[in-house]
Design a protein around this motif. Sequence first.
Motif, PDB file in Angstrom:
ATOM      1  N   LEU A 154      29.217 -26.528  -8.667  1.00  0.00           N
ATOM      2  CA  LEU A 154      28.976 -27.502  -9.732  1.00  0.00           C
ATOM      3  C   LEU A 154      27.582 -27.240 -10.288  1.00  0.00           C
ATOM      4  O   LEU A 154      26.608 -27.209  -9.537  1.00  0.00           O
ATOM      5  N   SER A 155      27.471 -27.049 -11.597  1.00  0.00           N
ATOM      6  CA  SER A 155      26.190 -26.682 -12.174  1.00  0.00           C
ATOM      7  C   SER A 155      26.055 -27.207 -13.595  1.00  0.00           C
ATOM      8  O   SER A 155      26.993 -27.763 -14.166  1.00  0.00           O
ATOM      9  N   ARG A 156      24.859 -26.996 -14.155  1.00  0.00           N
ATOM     10  CA  ARG A 156      24.588 -27.241 -15.577  1.00  0.00           C
ATOM     11  C   ARG A 156      24.263 -25.881 -16.189  1.00  0.00           C
ATOM     12  O   ARG A 156      23.091 -25.529 -16.359  1.00  0.00           O
ATOM     13  N   PRO A 157      25.261 -25.070 -16.505  1.00  0.00           N
ATOM     14  CA  PRO A 157      24.994 -23.703 -16.944  1.00  0.00           C
ATOM     15  C   PRO A 157      24.170 -23.653 -18.225  1.00  0.00           C
ATOM     16  O   PRO A 157      24.319 -24.486 -19.110  1.00  0.00           O
ATOM     17  N   VAL A 158      23.309 -22.637 -18.296  1.00  0.00           N
ATOM     18  CA  VAL A 158      22.384 -22.497 -19.414  1.00  0.00           C
ATOM     19  C   VAL A 158      22.477 -21.077 -19.952  1.00  0.00           C
ATOM     20  O   VAL A 158      22.790 -20.140 -19.220  1.00  0.00           O
ATOM     21  N   ALA A 159      22.236 -20.911 -21.234  1.00  0.00           N
ATOM     22  CA  ALA A 159      22.263 -19.582 -21.838  1.00  0.00           C
ATOM     23  C   ALA A 159      21.050 -18.777 -21.388  1.00  0.00           C
ATOM     24  O   ALA A 159      19.915 -19.277 -21.402  1.00  0.00           O
ATOM     25  N   ALA A 160      21.270 -17.538 -20.990  1.00  0.00           N
ATOM     26  CA  ALA A 160      20.169 -16.687 -20.534  1.00  0.00           C
ATOM     27  C   ALA A 160      19.131 -16.475 -21.636  1.00  0.00           C
ATOM     28  O   ALA A 160      17.941 -16.309 -21.347  1.00  0.00           O
ATOM     29  N   SER A 161      19.563 -16.505 -22.881  1.00  0.00           N
ATOM     30  CA  SER A 161      18.609 -16.348 -23.987  1.00  0.00           C
ATOM     31  C   SER A 161      17.608 -17.494 -24.019  1.00  0.00           C
ATOM     32  O   SER A 161      16.422 -17.296 -24.348  1.00  0.00           O
ATOM     33  N   GLU A 162      18.053 -18.697 -23.659  1.00  0.00           N
ATOM     34  CA  GLU A 162      17.147 -19.837 -23.621  1.00  0.00           C
ATOM     35  C   GLU A 162      16.194 -19.746 -22.430  1.00  0.00           C
ATOM     36  O   GLU A 162      15.041 -20.172 -22.512  1.00  0.00           O
ATOM     37  N   VAL A 163      16.679 -19.180 -21.330  1.00  0.00           N
ATOM     38  CA  VAL A 163      15.813 -18.959 -20.174  1.00  0.00           C
ATOM     39  C   VAL A 163      14.727 -17.949 -20.534  1.00  0.00           C
ATOM     40  O   VAL A 163      13.547 -18.136 -20.215  1.00  0.00           O
ATOM     41  N   ALA A 164      15.110 -16.872 -21.206  1.00  0.00           N
ATOM     42  CA  ALA A 164      14.141 -15.865 -21.616  1.00  0.00           C
ATOM     43  C   ALA A 164      13.073 -16.462 -22.516  1.00  0.00           C
ATOM     44  O   ALA A 164      11.870 -16.184 -22.366  1.00  0.00           O
ATOM     45  N   ALA A 165      13.491 -17.295 -23.450  1.00  0.00           N
ATOM     46  CA  ALA A 165      12.537 -17.926 -24.365  1.00  0.00           C
ATOM     47  C   ALA A 165      11.556 -18.816 -23.613  1.00  0.00           C
ATOM     48  O   ALA A 165      10.357 -18.832 -23.916  1.00  0.00           O
TER      49      ALA A 165
END
Length: 237
Positions: A154-165
């Motif tokens: 169970l997670s709150r998945p996030v876009a890797a592009s937003e992590v990079a930013a």
Amino acid sequence: MRMAVAGGTGWVGKLVVARAHAAGHEVVVISRSHGVDLMTGGGLDEALEGVDAVIDVANVETLNRATAITFFETTTRNLLAAEERSHVRHHVVLSIVGVDRVDSGYYAGKRRQEELALAGPIPATVLRATQFHEFAAQMIGRIPGPVKLVPSMLSRPVAASEVAAELVRLAEGPAQGLATDLAGPEVLRMASMVRRLAKGKLVLTVPAGRAMATGALLPAGDFHRGEITFDEWVAAR
């Protein structure tokens, strides 16, 4: 700024490098293909010459506790020692939301990485992010055949592009220690994500441990909320 990205040829590292370039920074890629070996330290002094901040997204794919701890401890020690010699001002690390609540082998390695970075000689920032949207697609590719066995997560998945930013934004500023977590806009189960991608495949869940299944991978307090939903990410692939 002059930024170095450790693991800059990996799929997350490439996004960080692109984001840093787009923000106008000079970027040094730290990887074996660029003549730098994080495990031995070879080439690090030359790569870090004149570098202001290092973003560490280097990774090892393993579930073995000893292997994970050895990798993250060795690479972090080598990076920090070289950064001290080169007078780097900021060390930024990508980690995982819930890393302190899930007792898996890989997470043990990430915890050791956090400990060393935060206690090290270089002012440091640790960003804990939730699982990436891309993780669901990677999982499909790793499991051959018509049946996909997916851990009950169970997670709150996030876009890797937003992590990079966010990593680049943090590297631009002063060290924060443990930064505010970054998580996606919605709570999803990994099996649901995989089913949206693996059309025509049978997706079955397998136990992943009670902690992962019941919310240990969700942010426990305040967090920065990513904007890109999983469906939006799928549509844009």
